[in-house]
Design a protein around this motif. Sequence first.
Motif, PDB file in Angstrom:
ATOM      1  N   ARG A  82       0.830  -1.211   0.000  1.00 23.44           N
ATOM      2  CA  ARG A  82       0.000   0.000   0.000  1.00 23.44           C
ATOM      3  C   ARG A  82       0.865   1.262   0.000  1.00 23.44           C
ATOM      4  O   ARG A  82       0.563   2.235  -0.688  1.00 23.44           O
ATOM      5  CB  ARG A  82      -0.911   0.019   1.218  1.00 23.44           C
ATOM      6  CG  ARG A  82      -2.023  -0.981   1.168  1.00 23.44           C
ATOM      7  CD  ARG A  82      -2.949  -0.851   2.371  1.00 23.44           C
ATOM      8  NE  ARG A  82      -3.701  -2.072   2.542  1.00 23.44           N
ATOM      9  CZ  ARG A  82      -4.695  -2.450   1.751  1.00 23.44           C
ATOM     10  NH1 ARG A  82      -5.048  -1.679   0.756  1.00 23.44           N
ATOM     11  NH2 ARG A  82      -5.320  -3.594   1.963  1.00 23.44           N
ATOM     12  N   TYR A 572      -7.072   2.878   1.878  1.00 21.50           N
ATOM     13  CA  TYR A 572      -7.850   1.780   1.305  1.00 21.50           C
ATOM     14  C   TYR A 572      -8.871   2.342   0.320  1.00 21.50           C
ATOM     15  O   TYR A 572      -9.398   3.427   0.513  1.00 21.50           O
ATOM     16  CB  TYR A 572      -8.567   0.992   2.406  1.00 21.50           C
ATOM     17  CG  TYR A 572      -7.616   0.344   3.385  1.00 21.50           C
ATOM     18  CD1 TYR A 572      -7.187  -0.965   3.199  1.00 21.50           C
ATOM     19  CD2 TYR A 572      -7.125   1.056   4.474  1.00 21.50           C
ATOM     20  CE1 TYR A 572      -6.302  -1.560   4.077  1.00 21.50           C
ATOM     21  CE2 TYR A 572      -6.224   0.472   5.356  1.00 21.50           C
ATOM     22  CZ  TYR A 572      -5.820  -0.833   5.154  1.00 21.50           C
ATOM     23  OH  TYR A 572      -4.935  -1.409   6.028  1.00 21.50           O
ATOM     24  N   GLU A 576     -12.453  -1.803  -2.151  1.00 24.25           N
ATOM     25  CA  GLU A 576     -11.904  -2.757  -1.185  1.00 24.25           C
ATOM     26  C   GLU A 576     -12.714  -2.749   0.106  1.00 24.25           C
ATOM     27  O   GLU A 576     -12.985  -3.806   0.684  1.00 24.25           O
ATOM     28  CB  GLU A 576     -10.443  -2.401  -0.901  1.00 24.25           C
ATOM     29  CG  GLU A 576      -9.710  -3.440  -0.080  1.00 24.25           C
ATOM     30  CD  GLU A 576      -8.225  -3.156   0.010  1.00 24.25           C
ATOM     31  OE1 GLU A 576      -7.502  -4.011   0.537  1.00 24.25           O
ATOM     32  OE2 GLU A 576      -7.782  -2.084  -0.451  1.00 24.25           O
ATOM     33  N   TYR A 577     -13.112  -1.576   0.544  1.00 26.76           N
ATOM     34  CA  TYR A 577     -13.902  -1.488   1.763  1.00 26.76           C
ATOM     35  C   TYR A 577     -15.269  -2.152   1.587  1.00 26.76           C
ATOM     36  O   TYR A 577     -15.734  -2.894   2.460  1.00 26.76           O
ATOM     37  CB  TYR A 577     -14.076  -0.022   2.182  1.00 26.76           C
ATOM     38  CG  TYR A 577     -13.494   0.239   3.554  1.00 26.76           C
ATOM     39  CD1 TYR A 577     -14.247   0.004   4.694  1.00 26.76           C
ATOM     40  CD2 TYR A 577     -12.197   0.682   3.703  1.00 26.76           C
ATOM     41  CE1 TYR A 577     -13.722   0.217   5.954  1.00 26.76           C
ATOM     42  CE2 TYR A 577     -11.656   0.896   4.955  1.00 26.76           C
ATOM     43  CZ  TYR A 577     -12.418   0.668   6.077  1.00 26.76           C
ATOM     44  OH  TYR A 577     -11.890   0.856   7.323  1.00 26.76           O
TER      45      TYR A 577
END
Length: 673
Positions: A82, A572, A576-577
């Motif tokens: 990330r 994020y 993705e969440y």
Amino acid sequence: MRRRDLRELAIYELESEVDSVQFQSIRSLFVEKTSDIVYLTFNKRLYGIICLGDLLHHMRDGKVPIVKNFTKLEGFCDDKAREIFAVKKNIQKIPVIQEWGGVISGDYSRWDDAEKAWIKWIVDQEAVWDKLKKYLKETGYEKIYVISPVTEKSWIEIIILKLFARKKIDVVSIKKEQLKQLLQESEKSLVIVTDEDEWRGIECIDEFDYRTINDRLTWSTFSRLFHEINKYDKHERLNHYSAVKEGDKASNSLKELQEKGVNVLAFYNDVYYLSDYIKKIARRQSHTGKVYGLKKGNFWPSATEIGQEYFGELLENEDYLSGVAQKQILHGHSIHRGNISYSSTYYNVIDGQRKTCFQPEHDCGRIYLFGLCMIMGAYLEDQYTIASQLQKELCDRGFYYRVENLGAYENVFEKMQQVIFHKGDIVIVWTGENTYDGVESADLRKIYEKHDIPAEWCLGTFTHMNHKVAKIIAEELYYKIEKYIEKDPKETKGDILFQIQDYSDILGAYIKKTYLDRNFKNREQDEKKIVGCLLTELNTAPEIYNDILHSACLKVDELIVFIPWKPANTKYSFEEYIAVISELALGNDKIKVVSGDGYVPYYNFFQSYYLEEEVSLDQARMDVKIFAQCIARPLHISYRFGVSDQNSRKANPYNEILKAELPKYGIRYVELL
């Protein structure tokens, strides 16, 4: 971000240690794997990589140089990946090798729109897909294709085909071997690719083999298609906002201010107005931004062709040629964001208010401009802001009204409540996407279209423009308010205040039409049911919500989880969440996962929370008020759950506001660890 295993990777084993490879040796991998990167191994160890850029710019006589110095990870580590993606925007894939031996184990892809839970979530958004057939008809596509993906993603193609069949829409599924024929298609067609990685791979195939992608074909990933129809659906529900009616007895609204004698013009940006011109300029803005490397919050370099087009005659000023003027303007705006006074040649702020040039010594009335960066004049020197050029237009015509630039990074309605108006005053309020029944409006995009403004006069967006566009806007605003202005207005007495006690009066119907009716269409309204909600934090790992969701469900009959849209610098992604929270909620009928969609948190506060270093407490109170009155009240939400974060300079102050303010509206705030 998504982990990929060896099955998805394009890997080519070299016979010896070399500096280049014949393109024909690896061509089939690009096609079969639909890849934008090939990993080269020697003795099973990762030796080098070849990407799209290497093929386009460095291939000579059929040979492609091997890149041996590249970013990689020893072992899978999500946090490190990330960090790399956040810092290095040009990296799309990060190979992962075993700690011992250098054997490739898989990689990380920046793109995560092929996650199963995400695909299932967007397919389940029936309120959006109900508009699919009408959207396709209006856009005029004669054919619709779906490109078959790699085997590992064939399930996405099946889902897409089933969705279109359910909506009774004909779709043609084609293999990649038919791609060249498709790219020569003469009919206007929509081409759907399963996900972003597949699309990048197809771009790669086309660039080095065919180079035929053209305007007749509209390419879209499945996720992008969903977002486009989502916007179209919102546009349809509002019918360019004319469907928003606040009611005859609405109090404390712009309409009421107008009824008291203050003339109001709602200036807005209809993001759902997509004419051929708008599509063309948007594509041009995106293209030039990539070509010239436009950095966020900066100008085009004055030495470039596009910089010369943008600045025009301003480059006759040595300060613009050297960049002195640009630095002053950008620095002045950064100071202005904090409502602090600032003095310089090109950007001046007095007590938090941007200087308006050409103001008359004696005035016969006031014109107030409210809004964010565009009204403030973020990229313009004092004399070229919309306010200054409107002031000059008025004085040149003999109308000596005084124009006041009250642009600021605050909610426009909160800012308006700080001003004392008088009968005959004129208010021009930049409302983002909103217009209001009974209040005249002016659409930014239609101004652009009317004057055929070139993309080169903007900084990658419609709201960041040069002095020429600002002058055109000022003239258009003048013609809109011309009927209100007088050379000798009557003397008036009495103060007029704009006050908002209940935001549902001014935003309630708008939010209902554009948000609540879409996301809670078939929801049972049982007032005895205890409803709670949770707003996720995009900078924390979504997996931490497992226990939190369980704890919250013990206190309520229904739990609504709002997931905000992803700004540029969160850790994020939105997709993705959605995927992770949906997986955590799987099998729990109490939990409904929805997009915040600019309403939770409210979009004016969104910037303050996610894009600033510290949270604005005034904006936080405004966000709570709008949430309580326009979201919680119609959904009967009585609990709001929060998550404490001892290391956050934003979450904790915001949570303190929630604790203090929510009980005023009958909502219990419960902090969960």
